[in-house]
Write an enzyme that holds these catalytic residues in place. Structure first.
Site, PDB file in Angstrom:
ATOM      1  N   GLU A   1       1.551 -24.310  30.239  1.00  0.00           N
ATOM      2  CA  GLU A   1       2.500 -23.801  29.255  1.00  0.00           C
ATOM      3  C   GLU A   1       1.785 -23.360  27.981  1.00  0.00           C
ATOM      4  OE1 GLU A   1       6.475 -26.505  30.247  1.00  0.00           O
ATOM      5  OE2 GLU A   1       5.413 -26.811  28.349  1.00  0.00           O
ATOM      6  N   CYS A   2       2.087 -22.182  27.506  1.00  0.00           N
ATOM      7  CA  CYS A   2       1.683 -21.680  26.185  1.00  0.00           C
ATOM      8  C   CYS A   2       0.180 -21.878  25.939  1.00  0.00           C
ATOM      9  CB  CYS A   2       2.530 -22.338  25.102  1.00  0.00           C
ATOM     10  SG  CYS A   2       2.612 -21.379  23.570  1.00  0.00           S
ATOM     11  N   GLY A   3      -0.221 -22.840  25.112  1.00  0.00           N
ATOM     12  CA  GLY A   3      -1.634 -23.047  24.855  1.00  0.00           C
ATOM     13  C   GLY A   3      -2.430 -23.329  26.104  1.00  0.00           C
TER      14      GLY A   3
ATOM     15  N   SER B   1       2.690 -19.642  31.742  1.00  0.00           N
ATOM     16  CA  SER B   1       3.445 -18.719  30.891  1.00  0.00           C
ATOM     17  C   SER B   1       3.611 -19.330  29.507  1.00  0.00           C
ATOM     18  CB  SER B   1       4.828 -18.410  31.490  1.00  0.00           C
ATOM     19  OG  SER B   1       5.715 -19.495  31.280  1.00  0.00           O
TER      20      SER B   1
END
Length: 464
Positions: A329-331, A432
């Site tokens: 996720e993200c980072g 994502s």
């Protein structure tokens, strides 16, 4: 059904940047210093505020968010995590009535759901009787919200305090604290808001804040107010004794710290053992894991150190070659890409198992709730399944112009219904900018765990 009595109070504000996180963190620590067992909560999807809450209270901070976790489960989550606590302190999000579209996951919605009294923090700097007008407006806006009183923040002098307290008496709104302006008392910040508690001298800051709060906030009156909250009715559940037959490696350190404790607990409830490791400091992923999760955080801040830990990068690449399930996720998504361009356009090579790059930008790219429709079967679910989540990031995913790029999701922004492709999903990988909560996405949690079991079984069959 059973009734549970949990003293509780919501600390809200008129708007963001009113000082409520500083006030709440100080209250948590001051109550703990009085010998109370305090359970902290944060309304909304924020990861960083709960890190301060947990450090201040000595208990994990939890999120209450009716978009990420269905409203029907909020009271059960609240009661479960408040067990053994003497009092629960719930920090609101933004202004009292602000939330997602149609007020979803607003502080007011959660206060009504939990039947909890609300104390409103008002930044009264350069303000007199108008503070009372603001308080009255907030009180009258929704009569179903029990706005029980206010905390006056950033007072300039004893005269200023007396002036506003007198105005509050005229409208019968009690004052639960009068905090004088002190520019030396503040929380450390950077581009996503507060700096996570684990990255700075947070304990020292929290103690300093709590000393001021103990003197200027009326803690005993807040405790008595919390006791007026009625009992909560919840379902009675018997805990299932599920065998832990798979192990998930969770990347957790200063670069990757964005996790909801109740989300990870849902994976444990489904039979997963969690093993934490540090992409910054460990040489390799743990030997005995069957899957990997890379949460959000700040890889751009620690890009040099992450790039230099080549042994960790090699171990992740080997896990991917074995088709180990990997969710990011993200980072964490950025870390698994080919590399990151930081704010100064310096490039840092990363793991490289996702064929894209991350570009940091000076301006916030997006923030808000989304629905994510799965575009192809992957380790989280089947094509066309929908997941509720949120985005909050300064970076963008670049170098993905190839028409055959395997996008993971179609995101729909809940504020304006804008749709766009996002993420990456292929074979054993999903990554994502989506932040999800496995307690609110139980089917996806179950699907993920089953994919991990299938992977582990396939390895065992190969060995035999």
């Amino acid at each position: 059904m059973k009734k549970v009595n949990i003293p509780r109070v919501v600390i809200a504000a008129t708007q963001s940047s009113s000082g409520k996180t500083t006030v709440v963190t100080g209250i948590l620590r001051a109550l703990k210093n009085k010998g109370l067992n305090v359970q902290p909560y944060k309304v909304g999807p924020d990861y960083i505020d709960p890190s301060y809450h947990g450090m201040a209270a000595g208990r994990k901070g939890h999120n209450l968010d009716t978009w990420l976790v269905d409203e029907s489960m909020i009271n059960d989550l609240f009661v479960q995590e408040s067990k053994d606590a003497d009092i629960a302190i719930i920090e609101g999000v933004m202004g009292l009535y602000d939330g997602g579209k149609n007020g979803v996951s607003s502080t007011a919605q959660l206060a009504k759901k939990l039947n909890a009294p609300v104390i409103l923090v008002i930044n009264v700097q350069s303000m007199g009787d108008s503070a009372a007008a603001i308080a009255l407006g907030f009180k009258l806006y929704d009569s179903d919200v029990n706005l029980a009183g206010v905390i006056l923040n950033k007072l300039g002098s004893p005269t200023h305090k007396a002036l506003i307290e007198e105005a509050m008496k005229k409208i019968n709104v009690p004052v639960y604290g009068a905090i004088f302006r002190d520019d030396s008392v503040h929380m450390p910040e950077r581009h996503l808001g507060l700096t996570p508690a684990g990255e700075n001298n947070a304990r020292e800051v929290i103690e300093k804040i709590s000393e001021k709060i103990a003197q200027e906030v009326y803690l005993d009156e807040i405790i008595e107010l919390a006791k007026t909250a009625p009992s909560i009715e919840v379902e009675e559940f018997e805990a299932e004794n599920i065998k832990k037959d798979i192990t998930i490696g969770i990347a957790q350190d200063k670069a990757f710290s964005f996790y909801y404790p109740a989300s990870l607990a849902q994976l444990e409830n489904l039979g997963a053992k969690l093993k934490f490791f540090s992409p910054l400091e460990d040489e390799t992923i743990p030997d005995d894991v069957d899957a990997l999760i890379f949460g959000g955080g700040f890889p751009e801040v620690f890009a040099q150190e992450l790039m230099q830990n080549t042994s960790m990068i090699k171990s992740i690449r080997k896990a991917n070659e074995r088709k180990m399930p990997i969710y990011a996720e993200c980072g964490g998504f950025m870390y698994l890409m080919q590399g990151i361009y930081d704010f100064e356009q310096r490039f840092y090579e990363m793991v490289g198992i996702i064929p894209a790059k991350a570009q940091m930008n000076k301006k916030l790219q997006t923030v808000g709730y989304v629905k994510a429709k799965i575009l192809q079967n992957n380790i989280l679910g089947k094509q066309n399944d929908e997941i509720k989540g949120h985005e909050f990031h300064f970076s963008t995913q670049i170098d993905t112009q190839d028409e055959s790029f395997p996008w993971a999701f179609e995101f729909t922004k809940m504020r304006n219904n804008m749709k766009y492709k996002a993420g990456y999903a292929k074979d054993n990988i999903v990554g994502s900018y989506l932040h999800l909560h496995f307690l609110g996405s139980k089917q996806n949690a179950k699907y993920f765990v089953e994919k991990i079991r299938a992977y582990k079984k396939s390895l065992e069959m190969e060995e035999n």
